[in-house]
Enzyme design. Sequence first.
Site, PDB file in Angstrom:
ATOM      1  N   LYS A   3      -5.840   6.560  10.984  1.00 47.89           N
ATOM      2  CA  LYS A   3      -7.266   6.234  11.180  1.00 47.89           C
ATOM      3  C   LYS A   3      -7.462   5.817  12.625  1.00 47.89           C
ATOM      4  CE  LYS A   3      -9.409   2.518   9.302  1.00 47.89           C
ATOM      5  NZ  LYS A   3      -9.915   1.696   8.181  1.00 47.89           N
TER       6      LYS A   3
ATOM      7  N   ASP B 143      -5.967  -0.238  -1.135  1.00 49.56           N
ATOM      8  CA  ASP B 143      -6.824  -1.121  -1.942  1.00 49.56           C
ATOM      9  C   ASP B 143      -8.002  -1.679  -1.168  1.00 49.56           C
ATOM     10  OD1 ASP B 143      -5.209  -2.886  -0.256  1.00 49.56           O
ATOM     11  OD2 ASP B 143      -6.050  -4.500  -1.470  1.00 49.56           O
TER      12      ASP B 143
ATOM     13  N   LEU C 264     -10.822   3.278   3.503  1.00 46.87           N
ATOM     14  CA  LEU C 264     -10.306   4.184   2.496  1.00 46.87           C
ATOM     15  C   LEU C 264      -9.593   3.440   1.372  1.00 46.87           C
ATOM     16  CD1 LEU C 264      -9.009   7.172   4.653  1.00 46.87           C
ATOM     17  CD2 LEU C 264     -11.319   6.473   4.132  1.00 46.87           C
TER      18      LEU C 264
ATOM     19  N   ASP D 172      -4.354   1.689  11.384  1.00 46.59           N
ATOM     20  CA  ASP D 172      -5.709   1.453  11.887  1.00 46.59           C
ATOM     21  C   ASP D 172      -5.602   1.015  13.350  1.00 46.59           C
ATOM     22  OD1 ASP D 172      -8.423   0.887  12.028  1.00 46.59           O
ATOM     23  OD2 ASP D 172      -8.323  -0.927  10.815  1.00 46.59           O
TER      24      ASP D 172
ATOM     25  N   GLY E 254       0.762  -1.247   0.000  1.00 47.18           N
ATOM     26  CA  GLY E 254       0.000   0.000   0.000  1.00 47.18           C
ATOM     27  C   GLY E 254       0.790   1.292   0.000  1.00 47.18           C
TER      28      GLY E 254
ATOM     29  N   ASP F  38       0.918   3.336   4.540  1.00 42.39           N
ATOM     30  CA  ASP F  38      -0.243   3.941   3.887  1.00 42.39           C
ATOM     31  C   ASP F  38      -1.281   4.410   4.906  1.00 42.39           C
ATOM     32  OD1 ASP F  38      -0.928   1.334   4.620  1.00 42.39           O
ATOM     33  OD2 ASP F  38      -1.606   0.725   2.632  1.00 42.39           O
TER      34      ASP F  38
END
Length: 172
Positions: free
Chosen positions: A128, A156, A150, A100, A41, A97
């Site tokens: 995030k 992706d 996202l 989370d 990513g 990227d």
Amino acid sequence: MSDLILVLSKEEIEAAVANLAKKISADYRDRELVLVGVLKGAFVFLADLFRQLTIEVKVDFVRLASYGINHSSSGEVHLTKELEIDIKNKDVLIVEDIIDTGLSLTFLVDYLNSFKPRTVRICTMIDKRERRETDIRIDYAAHAVDKGFLVGYGLDHAEIYRNLPAVYDLKL
Ligand code: IMP
Ligand code: MG
């Protein structure tokens, strides 16, 4: 049909990347900086950020895999591509990227620390926040959101959407 809601436009990404590159170039002046990108990513974000750094810099990549029951990770993280550059006594900046839960990066920081770098810091395109499970410290972030899934600009969903030039929230 899935809906794509714009989160960061191409122009907003460009401005954020330029701003981060300026800060990183200043913070790491006279250091031996190694960017460690997390595949797959981060490659788009890293490619843009890297080319705007005005200092000497090396780059390497790792690849992480997690056995997940959901979209991201379950805490069972392992490496499927090892680091190749020697980072002993170097200043490492992880380029990710999106962060989370933070479990992948907690694992990666421990892995990188085993090579005895001088410092390890974290730069992510997206922070995030809602599902964070670790108290990982993010040093540089282009953008923060609470939640959503996202896609675009490297991110992706089932390997699709990575090539979109902007970041969108995917409403399935
Ligand atoms: P963490 O270990 O929960 O922080 O997971 C981070 C990884 O999960 C990221 O590097 C992505 O590969 C994936 N991920 C988490 N959230 C998203 C998202 O919103 N879009 C795409 N990938 C995501
Ligand atoms: Mg990732």
